[in-house]
Structure formats: C-alpha cells, structure tokens
Design a protein around this motif. Structure first.
Motif, PDB file in Angstrom:
ATOM      1  N   GLN A  66       2.762 -17.648 -18.587  1.00  0.00           N
ATOM      2  CA  GLN A  66       3.492 -16.946 -19.631  1.00  0.00           C
ATOM      3  C   GLN A  66       2.795 -16.751 -21.134  1.00  0.00           C
ATOM      4  OE1 GLN A  66       6.805 -17.155 -18.250  1.00  0.00           O
ATOM      5  NE2 GLN A  66       6.397 -17.144 -16.221  1.00  0.00           N
ATOM      6  N   THR A  67       2.734 -15.263 -21.443  1.00  0.00           N
ATOM      7  CA  THR A  67       2.528 -15.502 -23.351  1.00  0.00           C
ATOM      8  C   THR A  67       3.175 -13.948 -23.975  1.00  0.00           C
ATOM      9  OG1 THR A  67       0.079 -16.029 -23.036  1.00  0.00           O
ATOM     10  CG2 THR A  67       0.882 -14.766 -24.837  1.00  0.00           C
ATOM     11  N   ASP A  68       3.449 -15.257 -24.937  1.00  0.00           N
ATOM     12  CA  ASP A  68       4.736 -13.686 -25.351  1.00  0.00           C
ATOM     13  C   ASP A  68       3.758 -13.006 -26.366  1.00  0.00           C
ATOM     14  OD1 ASP A  68       7.052 -14.703 -24.109  1.00  0.00           O
ATOM     15  OD2 ASP A  68       7.767 -15.645 -26.138  1.00  0.00           O
ATOM     16  N   LEU A  69       3.836 -11.733 -26.364  1.00  0.00           N
ATOM     17  CA  LEU A  69       3.686 -10.958 -27.383  1.00  0.00           C
ATOM     18  C   LEU A  69       4.355 -10.762 -28.818  1.00  0.00           C
ATOM     19  CD1 LEU A  69       1.601  -8.482 -25.232  1.00  0.00           C
ATOM     20  CD2 LEU A  69       0.853 -10.449 -26.763  1.00  0.00           C
ATOM     21  N   ASP A  70       3.938 -10.129 -29.651  1.00  0.00           N
ATOM     22  CA  ASP A  70       4.959 -10.060 -30.559  1.00  0.00           C
ATOM     23  C   ASP A  70       4.355  -8.580 -31.606  1.00  0.00           C
ATOM     24  OD1 ASP A  70       2.619 -10.891 -32.140  1.00  0.00           O
ATOM     25  OD2 ASP A  70       3.008 -12.292 -33.908  1.00  0.00           O
ATOM     26  N   ARG A  71       2.822  -7.783 -31.043  1.00  0.00           N
ATOM     27  CA  ARG A  71       2.919  -6.529 -31.955  1.00  0.00           C
ATOM     28  C   ARG A  71       3.227  -5.811 -30.807  1.00  0.00           C
ATOM     29  NH1 ARG A  71      -2.142  -9.186 -32.507  1.00  0.00           N
ATOM     30  NH2 ARG A  71      -3.248  -7.422 -31.178  1.00  0.00           N
ATOM     31  N   VAL A  72       4.241  -5.432 -30.028  1.00  0.00           N
ATOM     32  CA  VAL A  72       4.375  -4.233 -29.181  1.00  0.00           C
ATOM     33  C   VAL A  72       5.585  -3.313 -29.925  1.00  0.00           C
ATOM     34  CG1 VAL A  72       5.688  -3.735 -27.216  1.00  0.00           C
ATOM     35  CG2 VAL A  72       3.777  -5.658 -27.255  1.00  0.00           C
ATOM     36  N   PRO A  73       5.416  -2.244 -30.103  1.00  0.00           N
ATOM     37  CA  PRO A  73       5.989  -1.338 -30.088  1.00  0.00           C
ATOM     38  C   PRO A  73       7.531  -1.384 -29.816  1.00  0.00           C
ATOM     39  CG  PRO A  73       3.975  -0.427 -29.332  1.00  0.00           C
ATOM     40  CD  PRO A  73       3.674  -1.112 -28.705  1.00  0.00           C
TER      41      PRO A  73
END
Length: 91
Positions: A66-73
């Motif tokens: 699993q990877t967390d994203l930080d650029r999601v509207p």
C-alpha cells in the motif's frame, strides 16, 4: 484537431504514481502505475493524544504493498470509502 490514435476511455480522476510503500513502511516494488479514482480508499491513523490523520491509499496490483498519495483533490477524497487496518490485513 485530429485524433491520430484513439486512447482508452477515461474513468474518473487518475494520477500516475510509483509503488513506494510511502506511509506504510516503504518497501514498494517501484512499478509505475496509472492509479484511477476507483483504485483509491481512505485509511486513518489514531494517535494517543486523540488526534486522527487521514490518508488516501492504493494497493499495488503487482506486489500488494500500500502507498499513500498526497496530491488528491478534496473533491475526490470526500467520495472515497474507508478501509480499516483489519480489512487491509494490517492488524
């Protein structure tokens, strides 16, 4: 304008991302992925001081990390389902 070669139909919001395991102990396989809105879910981390952090996460289809994203509207984030650590097998 002329279409030279048709692409695949777009299904909602998407982003190119790398499987890195960010926010989840790292260890991703490095695969480059087109992560679509349907691939995303929210996770939470509760702290001893009573605060909670929220993350937008995807699971790599190749290695399962699993990877967390930080650029999601935020307009997308609001619609995402939550998954618990038990549902994800991280308990």
């Amino acid at each position: 304008m002329k279409v030279l070669m048709k692409g695949r139909p777009q299904r909602g919001w998407s982003i190119e991302a790398t499987c890195s395991g960010a926010g989840n102990g790292n260890g991703g396989c490095g695969a480059r992925l087109l992560v679509e809105e349907a691939d995303l879910f929210q996770t939470r981390s509760h702290h001893y001081d009573g605060s909670t952090d929220y993350y937008v996460t995807f699971t790599c289809p190749d290695c399962g990390v699993q990877t967390d994203l930080d650029r999601v509207p935020s307009s997308i984030t609001r619609k995402l389902p939550y998954k618990t650590q038990q549902e994800l097998g991280n308990y």
